[in-house]
Design an enzyme around this catalytic site. Structure first.
Site: not given
Ligand code: KE4
Length: 432
Positions: A244, A149, A272
């Site tokens: 990623d 994702y 994050k």
């Protein structure tokens, strides 16, 4: 009524009202508990390794707001730094020294990053890095991996993981074919499949993007040689390698998975942890590539709140805390105890499971495994995971509400928290 032994009256009232106000009552799909069943609890406050819901129930938290809370929720030094920053305003929309500070910390930490651009989410970072890799190579196609994702931008919503997998929306409505026709997919850990795609699309692949440790199809680690193989193949074909590390950055190691595995991509996305819980994403990499980004170069990307002083402050303090000696040794030690304990207890109580951890990231599948890719992950017993999740929740342990997510520990989790979690798990697993 939700069949639960804990009192969740207020959560149910608030969530019922929320569903009339916001689609599904949430602002991000995975929070709706669709794949584990039952209703979500509504948070009131978080601190250290704990959550309190609006009914006053306390939980040990292994989601950590999906990764940012690696130093524990509401760390006193982060809060104090934010109070100080608040006095100077909430947003500038102009250069500030704080951006230099966090940029330098990221550049010093992450092997691939010589220059960095801050944005407001991991999705934005991945959108920008997609445009950049296409501009730099003058090629349009990309290769991603099933179950990975990279945020919700159209081009990536092809066999994506996380909430897309959870909700069974591999190709979301509203995504035009024209946006995904350039997205090629391969099974994770399958170098041969990547080699074939590169050869079949010779000189057309801008780059290969992946989660170097997967957290969005459940927890899946790279097989030995997989990352190194991708590095070689992309070099051979003039394609870029993009890690990623929105989830793995500063969690798998201070320098991310690329430091841990010794494989340096051309570009990296982050999020994050670097925002310490405030909205921050980032992308960075080789100076010759990043110099193409406006206004230094022609590739446009912008954002009103990018480099926001509060978010920079929270990120700076979080990385300072992570730099302290013993951080990653502690995270590895408690997470190993948790992950290995969960697998052992599940096996002792008669379940087919596999799972593990790397540093402060862990996962458990209800399948004998091994789980090398998304297809393997989909063989796990989702219904059993849902019952496990609910059982743990009712006993005060908050796990990610989907089999296609990973678990996260923090510096605030104590040995006692781990012991309690394992004791609760034994009770729940024995009852499944
Ligand atoms: P955000 O746009 O959610 O900040 O980041 C997107 C993203 C990009 N890349 C990776 C590897 C990610 O894990 C994410 C976001 N992760 C999910 C959790 N699986 C965020 C939680 C959610 O969607 O609510």
């Amino acid at each position: 009524m939700v069949n639960t032994t804990i009192k969740t009256t207020k959560s149910q009232e608030i969530f019922a009202a929320a569903q009339n106000l916001m689609p599904g009552g949430v602002n991000s799909p995975v929070r709706a508990f669709k794949s584990v069943g039952g209703q979500p609890i509504v948070f009131d406050r978080v601190k250290d390794a704990y959550i309190w819901d609006v009914d006053g129930n306390q939980y040990i938290d292994y989601v950590g707001t999906w990764g940012p809370a690696i130093c524990g929720h509401a760390h006193p030094e982060v809060i104090a730094a934010l109070h100080e920053a608040l006095e100077k305003g909430t947003s500038f929309g102009a250069p500030s020294f704080l951006e230099n500070v966090l940029a330098e910390m990221v550049i010093d930490a992450v092997p691939s990053i010589e220059m960095v651009r801050f944005v407001n989410s991991g999705t934005e970072a991945c959108m920008a890095v997609l445009r950049l890799m296409r501009a730099f190579t003058n090629r349009e196609k990309i290769i991603k991996f099933e179950g990975c994702y990279h945020g919700h931008a159209d081009t990536f919503l092809v066999k994506a993981g996380s909430g897309v997998a959870t909700l069974g929306l591999p190709d979301s409505p509203g995504v035009p074919k024209s946006s995904t026709i350039t997205t090629l997919t391969a099974p994770y850990n399958d170098l041969e499949a990547v080699k074939v795609l590169l050869e079949q699309n010779r000189d057309e692949i801008a780059g290969v993007i992946l989660e170097p440790v997967v957290g969005n199809a459940g927890f899946i680690t790279p097989d030995a040689g997989f990352l190194e193989g991708l590095r070689e193949l992309t070099h051979e074909h003039g394609a870029l390698l993009v890690f990623d590390e929105v989830m793995t950055g500063f969690r798998i190691a201070y320098g991310g998975a690329q430091e841990k595995f010794g494989v340096t991509p051309d570009l990296t996305t982050l999020g994050k942890v670097i925002g310490g819980g405030l909205p921050v994403g980032a992308y960075g990499g080789r100076r010759d590539i990043m110099s193409m980004i406006a206004p230094a170069g022609p590739v446009y990307q912008a954002g009103t709140l990018s480099g926001n002083p509060l978010a920079m402050t929270a990120g700076i303090k979080t990385l300072e805390l992570l730099q302290r000696p013993g951080t990653y040794e502690y995270l590895d030690q408690i997470t190993q105890k948790l992950a290995d304990g969960l697998v052992k207890i599940a096996q002792e109580t008669g379940h087919s499971v596999c799972g593990g951890h790397i540093s402060a990231m862990f996962g458990l599948f209800f399948t004998s495994g091994p789980v090398h890719n998304y297809e393997d992950a989909k063989k796990s017993d989702m219904a059993k995971f849902g019952r496990f999740h609910r059982g743990m929740l009712e006993r005060g342990v908050y796990l990610a509400p989907s089999q296609f997510e990973a678990g996260f520990t923090s510096l605030a989790h104590t040995e006692a928290d781990i012991e309690k979690t394992l004791a609760v798990a034994r009770e729940v697993l024995a009852s499944l």
